[in-house]
Design a protein around this motif. Structure first.
Motif, PDB file in Angstrom:
ATOM      1  N   GLU A 156       6.963  -9.513  -4.009  1.00  0.00           N
ATOM      2  CA  GLU A 156       5.912 -10.042  -3.142  1.00  0.00           C
ATOM      3  C   GLU A 156       5.174  -8.926  -2.401  1.00  0.00           C
ATOM      4  OE1 GLU A 156       8.995 -11.040  -3.239  1.00  0.00           O
ATOM      5  OE2 GLU A 156       8.925 -13.118  -3.955  1.00  0.00           O
ATOM      6  N   GLY A 157       5.850  -7.782  -2.205  1.00  0.00           N
ATOM      7  CA  GLY A 157       5.227  -6.692  -1.476  1.00  0.00           C
ATOM      8  C   GLY A 157       4.489  -5.694  -2.345  1.00  0.00           C
ATOM      9  N   LEU A 158       4.563  -5.835  -3.664  1.00  0.00           N
ATOM     10  CA  LEU A 158       3.952  -4.849  -4.548  1.00  0.00           C
ATOM     11  C   LEU A 158       2.431  -4.819  -4.415  1.00  0.00           C
ATOM     12  CD1 LEU A 158       6.051  -5.330  -7.819  1.00  0.00           C
ATOM     13  CD2 LEU A 158       6.173  -3.430  -6.197  1.00  0.00           C
ATOM     14  N   ALA A 159       1.810  -5.984  -4.276  1.00  0.00           N
ATOM     15  CA  ALA A 159       0.346  -6.035  -4.183  1.00  0.00           C
ATOM     16  C   ALA A 159      -0.148  -5.237  -2.982  1.00  0.00           C
ATOM     17  CB  ALA A 159      -0.127  -7.484  -4.100  1.00  0.00           C
ATOM     18  N   ALA A 160       0.520  -5.388  -1.858  1.00  0.00           N
ATOM     19  CA  ALA A 160       0.110  -4.650  -0.663  1.00  0.00           C
ATOM     20  C   ALA A 160       0.291  -3.150  -0.859  1.00  0.00           C
ATOM     21  CB  ALA A 160       0.920  -5.126   0.542  1.00  0.00           C
ATOM     22  N   GLU A 161       1.328  -2.758  -1.601  1.00  0.00           N
ATOM     23  CA  GLU A 161       1.594  -1.337  -1.802  1.00  0.00           C
ATOM     24  C   GLU A 161       0.528  -0.668  -2.662  1.00  0.00           C
ATOM     25  OE1 GLU A 161       5.676  -0.146  -2.599  1.00  0.00           O
ATOM     26  OE2 GLU A 161       6.354  -2.141  -1.998  1.00  0.00           O
ATOM     27  N   VAL A 162      -0.140  -1.432  -3.532  1.00  0.00           N
ATOM     28  CA  VAL A 162      -1.211  -0.850  -4.355  1.00  0.00           C
ATOM     29  C   VAL A 162      -2.593  -1.267  -3.850  1.00  0.00           C
ATOM     30  CG1 VAL A 162       0.243  -0.675  -6.398  1.00  0.00           C
ATOM     31  CG2 VAL A 162      -1.115  -2.750  -6.044  1.00  0.00           C
ATOM     32  N   ASP A 163      -2.619  -1.952  -2.707  1.00  0.00           N
ATOM     33  CA  ASP A 163      -3.874  -2.362  -2.071  1.00  0.00           C
ATOM     34  C   ASP A 163      -4.693  -3.295  -2.958  1.00  0.00           C
ATOM     35  OD1 ASP A 163      -5.581  -2.425   0.112  1.00  0.00           O
ATOM     36  OD2 ASP A 163      -6.814  -0.761  -0.607  1.00  0.00           O
ATOM     37  N   TRP A 164      -4.002  -4.216  -3.618  1.00  0.00           N
ATOM     38  CA  TRP A 164      -4.642  -5.264  -4.405  1.00  0.00           C
ATOM     39  C   TRP A 164      -4.267  -6.617  -3.814  1.00  0.00           C
ATOM     40  CZ3 TRP A 164      -4.007  -4.339 -10.420  1.00  0.00           C
ATOM     41  CH2 TRP A 164      -4.905  -3.339 -10.824  1.00  0.00           C
ATOM     42  N   SER A 165      -5.051  -7.628  -4.144  1.00  0.00           N
ATOM     43  CA  SER A 165      -4.645  -8.983  -3.798  1.00  0.00           C
ATOM     44  C   SER A 165      -3.498  -9.401  -4.717  1.00  0.00           C
ATOM     45  CB  SER A 165      -5.812  -9.957  -3.963  1.00  0.00           C
ATOM     46  OG  SER A 165      -6.141 -10.114  -5.338  1.00  0.00           O
ATOM     47  N   ARG A 166      -2.702 -10.350  -4.255  1.00  0.00           N
ATOM     48  CA  ARG A 166      -1.603 -10.835  -5.082  1.00  0.00           C
ATOM     49  C   ARG A 166      -2.130 -11.428  -6.386  1.00  0.00           C
ATOM     50  NH1 ARG A 166       1.296 -15.247  -6.522  1.00  0.00           N
ATOM     51  NH2 ARG A 166       3.585 -15.125  -6.491  1.00  0.00           N
ATOM     52  N   LYS A 167      -3.220 -12.186  -6.292  1.00  0.00           N
ATOM     53  CA  LYS A 167      -3.787 -12.824  -7.479  1.00  0.00           C
ATOM     54  C   LYS A 167      -4.222 -11.789  -8.500  1.00  0.00           C
ATOM     55  CE  LYS A 167      -7.402 -16.071  -8.943  1.00  0.00           C
ATOM     56  NZ  LYS A 167      -8.529 -16.928  -8.480  1.00  0.00           N
ATOM     57  N   ARG A 168      -4.863 -10.721  -8.029  1.00  0.00           N
ATOM     58  CA  ARG A 168      -5.336  -9.694  -8.959  1.00  0.00           C
ATOM     59  C   ARG A 168      -4.171  -8.977  -9.626  1.00  0.00           C
ATOM     60  NH1 ARG A 168      -9.075  -4.329  -7.624  1.00  0.00           N
ATOM     61  NH2 ARG A 168      -9.498  -3.798  -9.809  1.00  0.00           N
ATOM     62  N   LEU A 169      -3.152  -8.620  -8.843  1.00  0.00           N
ATOM     63  CA  LEU A 169      -2.005  -7.919  -9.422  1.00  0.00           C
ATOM     64  C   LEU A 169      -1.297  -8.799 -10.442  1.00  0.00           C
ATOM     65  CD1 LEU A 169      -0.045  -5.582  -9.668  1.00  0.00           C
ATOM     66  CD2 LEU A 169       1.221  -6.513  -7.719  1.00  0.00           C
ATOM     67  N   TRP A 170      -1.052 -10.062 -10.096  1.00  0.00           N
ATOM     68  CA  TRP A 170      -0.330 -10.945 -11.021  1.00  0.00           C
ATOM     69  C   TRP A 170      -1.111 -11.094 -12.329  1.00  0.00           C
ATOM     70  CZ3 TRP A 170       2.600 -10.066  -7.244  1.00  0.00           C
ATOM     71  CH2 TRP A 170       3.851 -10.653  -7.098  1.00  0.00           C
ATOM     72  N   SER A 171      -2.434 -11.220 -12.234  1.00  0.00           N
ATOM     73  CA  SER A 171      -3.262 -11.388 -13.425  1.00  0.00           C
ATOM     74  C   SER A 171      -3.268 -10.129 -14.285  1.00  0.00           C
ATOM     75  CB  SER A 171      -4.688 -11.751 -13.013  1.00  0.00           C
ATOM     76  OG  SER A 171      -5.543 -11.794 -14.131  1.00  0.00           O
ATOM     77  N   ARG A 172      -3.506  -8.973 -13.677  1.00  0.00           N
ATOM     78  CA  ARG A 172      -3.579  -7.723 -14.430  1.00  0.00           C
ATOM     79  C   ARG A 172      -2.212  -7.317 -14.962  1.00  0.00           C
ATOM     80  NH1 ARG A 172      -8.077  -6.325 -16.432  1.00  0.00           N
ATOM     81  NH2 ARG A 172      -7.699  -4.078 -16.206  1.00  0.00           N
ATOM     82  N   PHE A 173      -1.174  -7.519 -14.174  1.00  0.00           N
ATOM     83  CA  PHE A 173       0.174  -7.150 -14.597  1.00  0.00           C
ATOM     84  C   PHE A 173       0.590  -7.976 -15.810  1.00  0.00           C
ATOM     85  CE2 PHE A 173       4.752  -6.928 -14.582  1.00  0.00           C
ATOM     86  CZ  PHE A 173       5.066  -5.687 -14.032  1.00  0.00           C
ATOM     87  N   ARG A 174       0.366  -9.275 -15.758  1.00  0.00           N
ATOM     88  CA  ARG A 174       0.757 -10.115 -16.886  1.00  0.00           C
ATOM     89  C   ARG A 174      -0.036  -9.766 -18.138  1.00  0.00           C
ATOM     90  NH1 ARG A 174      -0.077 -14.478 -19.899  1.00  0.00           N
ATOM     91  NH2 ARG A 174       1.732 -15.780 -20.412  1.00  0.00           N
ATOM     92  N   ALA A 175      -1.326  -9.477 -17.981  1.00  0.00           N
ATOM     93  CA  ALA A 175      -2.161  -9.150 -19.134  1.00  0.00           C
ATOM     94  C   ALA A 175      -1.741  -7.838 -19.785  1.00  0.00           C
ATOM     95  CB  ALA A 175      -3.628  -9.075 -18.712  1.00  0.00           C
ATOM     96  N   GLN A 176      -1.285  -6.871 -18.986  1.00  0.00           N
ATOM     97  CA  GLN A 176      -1.017  -5.539 -19.512  1.00  0.00           C
ATOM     98  C   GLN A 176       0.462  -5.261 -19.765  1.00  0.00           C
ATOM     99  OE1 GLN A 176      -3.020  -2.698 -16.966  1.00  0.00           O
ATOM    100  NE2 GLN A 176      -4.993  -3.719 -17.205  1.00  0.00           N
ATOM    101  N   VAL A 177       1.347  -6.007 -19.122  1.00  0.00           N
ATOM    102  CA  VAL A 177       2.784  -5.831 -19.333  1.00  0.00           C
ATOM    103  C   VAL A 177       3.348  -6.950 -20.199  1.00  0.00           C
ATOM    104  CG1 VAL A 177       5.042  -5.793 -18.182  1.00  0.00           C
ATOM    105  CG2 VAL A 177       3.128  -4.497 -17.227  1.00  0.00           C
TER     106      VAL A 177
END
Length: 245
Positions: A156-177
């Motif tokens: 839950e804290g990863l998005a804040a650590e990379v300065d992204w919104s949670r929605k953006r991180l979840w979308s990009r992470f799933r698409a690329q990982v």
């Protein structure tokens, strides 16, 4: 990377345990590999398996193959497709690489030794990796955090650590990982735990040190990912293949 040659009489029947890597298998023997998944049965001479939710069964006779496990970050470039398209899916490498897949197989068959086969495979992966798409640095950083923590990071804290919104991180992470961060962390934690089981460590200690609520929690995770008990999963020979490119 590993080479496998079946010297036994009769067919090979193996359970493939899920792990946090994309698996490539180039079959060099006489017949196809028969792969049983939750969606059905396929006969393939080469395959790519994405990040799995459950175990696969692979069977064949006179099996001889090269197996490579790729980090999802590398697989994104090497395969030329999003790992999300391979989530819990097995596809033929010919579907991904076209005519080059059978040509690569012929080169590996003609190689004189396993060392030559591994060198050819390394060169292939390097060439494809140089020209394929790359993951976002933020996604790579989050994946490394998950792997480095053995799945125990608070996603839950990863998005804040990379300065992204949670929605953006979840979308990009799933698409690329290939999986959302929470599922990826669960898979990484399971992988670490099942390898410790295979090394002969006790389930209670593994559960306590790996972030499980208790031994029953570990048992449920192993059953979910493999379909068998921890004691049975620990004896799977595929756990000996650990190198991830």
């Amino acid at each position: 990377m590993a080479g496998f040659r079946d010297r036994n009489a009769g067919p090979v029947d193996m359970r493939v345990i899920p792990h946090p890597a994309v698996t490539l298998v180039l079959e060099l023997g006489d017949g196809p590999l028969i792969v049983d998944t939750a969606t059905g049965r396929q006969q393939l001479t080469s395959l790519a398996a994405g990040l799995l939710h459950g175990a696969l069964h692979v069977r064949g006779e006179n099996v001889e193959c090269v197996e490579v496990r790729l980090s999802p970050l590398v697989a994104y470039a090497v395969l030329g497709t999003s790992p999300a398209d391979l989530e819990h899916v097995v596809v033929s490498l010919e579907d991904l690489w076209g005519r080059s897949a059978p040509r690569i197989r012929e080169e590996l068959i003609e190689a004189r030794s396993w060392q030559d086969r591994f060198a050819l495979t390394d060169a292939l992966l390097a060439r494809r990796g140089e020209t394929g798409p790359s993951v976002d640095p933020q996604v790579a950083w989050c994946w490394d955090r998950i792997v480095g923590s053995r799945g125990r990071v608070r996603v839950e804290g990863l998005a804040a650590e990379v300065d992204w919104s949670r929605k953006r991180l979840w979308s990009r992470f799933r698409a690329q990982v290939g999986l959302p961060p929470k599922r990826a962390a669960k898979l990484v934690r399971f992988d670490h735990a099942v390898h410790r089981l295979a090394a002969g460590e006790g389930a209670a200690g593994i559960a306590a040190e790996s972030g499980y609520a208790d031994q029953s929690h570990l048992h449920r995770d192993v059953l979910e990912f493999t379909g068998v008990t921890p004691a049975t999963a620990a004896r799977e020979p595929g756990l000996a293949v650990d190198d991830i490119a």
